[in-house]
Design a protein around this motif. Structure first.
Motif, PDB file in Angstrom:
ATOM      1  N   GLU A 174       0.806  -1.226   0.000  1.00 49.37           N
ATOM      2  CA  GLU A 174       0.000   0.000   0.000  1.00 49.37           C
ATOM      3  C   GLU A 174       0.833   1.267   0.000  1.00 49.37           C
ATOM      4  N   GLN A 175       0.316   2.265  -0.716  1.00 53.31           N
ATOM      5  CA  GLN A 175       0.783   3.631  -0.528  1.00 53.31           C
ATOM      6  C   GLN A 175       0.052   4.102   0.734  1.00 53.31           C
ATOM      7  N   PRO A 176       0.762   4.380   1.840  1.00 53.35           N
ATOM      8  CA  PRO A 176       0.097   4.546   3.129  1.00 53.35           C
ATOM      9  C   PRO A 176      -0.876   5.717   3.225  1.00 53.35           C
ATOM     10  N   ALA A 177      -0.688   6.760   2.460  1.00 53.49           N
ATOM     11  CA  ALA A 177      -1.583   7.914   2.541  1.00 53.49           C
ATOM     12  C   ALA A 177      -2.909   7.640   1.831  1.00 53.49           C
ATOM     13  N   SER A 178      -2.839   7.093   0.622  1.00 51.19           N
ATOM     14  CA  SER A 178      -4.051   6.892  -0.181  1.00 51.19           C
ATOM     15  C   SER A 178      -4.664   5.504  -0.019  1.00 51.19           C
ATOM     16  N   ARG A 179      -3.857   4.538   0.416  1.00 52.43           N
ATOM     17  CA  ARG A 179      -4.238   3.130   0.505  1.00 52.43           C
ATOM     18  C   ARG A 179      -4.464   2.499  -0.877  1.00 52.43           C
ATOM     19  N   PHE A 180      -4.123   3.220  -1.930  1.00 49.67           N
ATOM     20  CA  PHE A 180      -4.052   2.605  -3.249  1.00 49.67           C
ATOM     21  C   PHE A 180      -2.810   1.708  -3.270  1.00 49.67           C
ATOM     22  N   ALA A 181      -2.723   0.896  -4.301  1.00 50.52           N
ATOM     23  CA  ALA A 181      -1.572   0.012  -4.426  1.00 50.52           C
ATOM     24  C   ALA A 181      -0.366   0.777  -4.969  1.00 50.52           C
ATOM     25  N   LEU A 182       0.727   0.770  -4.207  1.00 49.03           N
ATOM     26  CA  LEU A 182       1.983   1.227  -4.791  1.00 49.03           C
ATOM     27  C   LEU A 182       2.380   0.206  -5.843  1.00 49.03           C
TER      28      LEU A 182
END
Length: 262
Positions: A174-182
Motif C-alpha cells: 500500500e501507498q500509506p496515505a491513499s491506501r491505493f496500491a503502490l
C-alpha cells in the motif's frame, strides 16, 4: 463545486437514456469523480447516478460457476458476499477504509481504470468478462492504458463475471496515505494455467506478467519465480518509488500472492 443537474434513474434503460444528454456523466460511488468535480477538473452539466438501479446490485453464480457481481455492488458487499472466491473477497476487504468500501463500486472502479486500483488486477488476473448495457468485453480487451478502457461514451458496466480459480490471492503493497496500491499482484491458478496481473506499477496501467504465468503454470510455487524479474522500462517513477523499485516490488508481490494462495 458548481451548479449541475442530477438524474437518479431506477433502470438501466433509463440510465442509458439520461446519459445521452449533452455533457452527461455517470456517477457510481463517487470516490474519484466527486474529488475531481471539487477541483473542477471535470465539469459535466448532468450527473447520472447509478446507485438506485436494483438490477446493477448483488452477487450470484451462473451456470458456468462464475461469480457474477452487479456493477453497482460496493466493495464492502463484495468482501462480505464473494465467499466462494476467497481471493476476490480478500482483495475487496483491503480497498481503502470502511467509508470507501461502503460507497465505492465495482463498476466505477473498472470504468475509471486508475493505474493503482485493485479491481483491474482481479479482473485481468482471472480473465473476467465485463458486461455492459451493449455487450460483453473480455478483460484482456477491456484495459487499454492508464485511465483508458474499451468503453464507449455513455456505456455502463452492469455486471462482471469472474471465473473462480482453484487457488488465488492478492498481495498489495500500500501507498500509506491513499491506501491505493503502490504495487499489487493478483495471482490465480486455473486447471489450464495461471494468470498474474500487476497493478500500481506500470505507466500503461494494469498488465499481465506472462513470464511468471509460464513458470507458475508448470509449478505453482514461489520457487518457480526464482531468477525472474520484471523489466523497469515503462514503470511509474514518482516521489513514492523509482521505476526500478516498482519493478522489484512487482516480483516480490507476485511471490507473496503465490505463497498466500497455496
Amino acid at each position: 463545486m458548481y451548479a449541475f443537474e442530477i438524474e437518479r434513474p431506477t433502470t438501466i434503460a433509463d440510465a442509458v437514456k439520461a446519459l445521452a444528454a449533452e455533457e452527461a456523466q455517470p456517477l457510481g460511488g463517487g470516490q474519484t469523480l466527486i474529488p475531481t468535480l471539487k477541483q473542477r477538473l471535470a465539469m459535466p452539466s448532468v450527473l447520472v447516478s447509478l446507485t438506485d438501479i436494483a438490477e446493477m446490485h448483488g452477487i450470484c453464480e451462473d451456470d458456468e460457476g462464475r461469480i457474477c457481481i452487479g456493477g453497482g455492488t460496493t466493495h464492502g458487499e463484495v468482501a462480505a458476499g464473494a465467499g466462494k472466491f476467497r481471493g476476490l473477497a480478500g482483495m475487496a476487504a483491503k480497498i481503502g477504509d470502511p467509508a470507501v468500501r461502503n460507497r465505492g463500486t465495482l463498476g466505477g472502479s473498472l470504468a475509471n481504470n486508475d493505474p493503482s486500483a485493485c479491481y483491474p488486477a482481479a479482473a485481468l488476473g482471472t480473465g473476467a468478462v465485463i458486461v455492459t448495457d451493449k455487450r460483453e468485453i473480455a478483460a484482456d480487451d477491456f484495459f487499454q492504458g492508464m485511465f483508458d478502457t474499451a468503453l464507449d461514451e455513455g456505456e455502463i458496466i452492469t455486471q462482471v463475471k469472474f471465473p473462480v480459480p482453484e487457488a488465488s490471492a492478492y498481495a498489495k503493497f500500500e501507498q500509506p496515505a491513499s491506501r491505493f496500491a503502490l504495487v499489487a499482484v493478483f495471482a490465480a491458478k486455473f486447471k489450464d494455467g495461471v494468470r498474474v496481473a500487476v497493478t500500481g506499477a506500470s505507466e500503461s496501467g494494469v498488465f499481465r506478467w506472462s513470464e511468471a504465468e509460464d513458470a507458475l503454470s508448470g509449478d505453482f510455487s514461489a520457487g518457480a519465480l526464482d531468477g525472474l524479474s520484471v523489466p523497469a522500462d515503462g514503470m511509474i517513477a514518482d516521489l513514492h518509488g523509482s521505476a526500478a523499485y516498482r519493478a522489484h516490488l512487482a516480483a516480490v508481490m507476485t511471490r507473496r500472492a503465490v505463497e498466500a494462495a497455496n
